[in-house]
Design an enzyme around this catalytic site. Sequence first.
Site, PDB file in Angstrom:
ATOM      1  N   CYS A  82       0.836  -1.202   0.000  1.00 43.93           N
ATOM      2  CA  CYS A  82       0.000   0.000   0.000  1.00 43.93           C
ATOM      3  C   CYS A  82       0.875   1.257   0.000  1.00 43.93           C
ATOM      4  O   CYS A  82       1.648   1.453  -0.927  1.00 43.93           O
ATOM      5  CB  CYS A  82      -0.999  -0.030   1.155  1.00 43.93           C
ATOM      6  SG  CYS A  82      -2.343   1.165   0.952  1.00 43.93           S
ATOM      7  N   HIS A 192      -3.679  -4.879  -0.680  1.00 40.03           N
ATOM      8  CA  HIS A 192      -3.295  -5.496   0.596  1.00 40.03           C
ATOM      9  C   HIS A 192      -3.361  -7.018   0.464  1.00 40.03           C
ATOM     10  O   HIS A 192      -4.447  -7.598   0.573  1.00 40.03           O
ATOM     11  CB  HIS A 192      -4.240  -5.046   1.713  1.00 40.03           C
ATOM     12  CG  HIS A 192      -4.056  -3.639   2.132  1.00 40.03           C
ATOM     13  ND1 HIS A 192      -3.210  -3.276   3.166  1.00 40.03           N
ATOM     14  CD2 HIS A 192      -4.602  -2.489   1.667  1.00 40.03           C
ATOM     15  CE1 HIS A 192      -3.247  -1.961   3.314  1.00 40.03           C
ATOM     16  NE2 HIS A 192      -4.080  -1.459   2.418  1.00 40.03           N
ATOM     17  N   GLU A 194      -2.495  -9.154   2.605  1.00 34.95           N
ATOM     18  CA  GLU A 194      -2.909  -9.713   3.895  1.00 34.95           C
ATOM     19  C   GLU A 194      -4.416  -9.671   4.094  1.00 34.95           C
ATOM     20  O   GLU A 194      -4.946 -10.304   5.014  1.00 34.95           O
ATOM     21  CB  GLU A 194      -2.190  -8.991   5.041  1.00 34.95           C
ATOM     22  CG  GLU A 194      -2.732  -7.625   5.421  1.00 34.95           C
ATOM     23  CD  GLU A 194      -2.280  -6.493   4.523  1.00 34.95           C
ATOM     24  OE1 GLU A 194      -2.502  -5.332   4.913  1.00 34.95           O
ATOM     25  OE2 GLU A 194      -1.716  -6.753   3.430  1.00 34.95           O
TER      26      GLU A 194
END
Length: 211
Positions: A82, A192, A194
């Site tokens: 990001c 992202h 994750e």
Amino acid sequence: MTKTVALLDYGSGNLRSAQRALERAGAEVIVSSDPEVCTNADGLLVPGVGAFDACMKGLKNVFGHRIIGQRLAGGRPVMGICVGMQILFDEGDEHGIKSAGCGEWPGKVERLQAEILPHMGWNTLEMPTNSPMFEGISPDERFYFVHSYGVRKWTLETDDLTTPPEVVWAKHENDRFVAAVENGTLWATQFHPEKSGDAGAQLLRNWINYI
């Protein structure tokens, strides 16, 4: 052998979310801003949430820009997520504030030209072929984005002596922006991983396998 990943703690980013995702992907994670720890780990992950200028100030407070530069100079893997990707470029221009980035790639982070911002939610990519970053990931997979700014032009010149980076694009409304870069030991994603389900988990496993 378990790989160690230093998760750079410089006051920006959801460290716990990134830590859990990396651990699920098989890494031993050390959350740290200590230069020695961050320089010597197998991999360094640079998160980032918020404004470009604030992230750069936080990064410099812990000498993170030097850590990144030293690792890359020594051929040691670094990954940005990001705003952690955005700060790798030359410059950020947000709300009229121009800030210098780490300068690993030429280019400017600027506001996306779209009616609806932030660009929030799931989106597909212009998926590359034969990419270690996206190995085992279907071309129609979606990844999770939350951002209003991005890199809209790729300006790095290449020659016959160097391997050009793999630049992956995505589109929000009609505006095309850099969604990921795979450049030797330097990887980065605007999205992202994750928070991107199975596809994001596979990407993190690919990175851990690479380091």
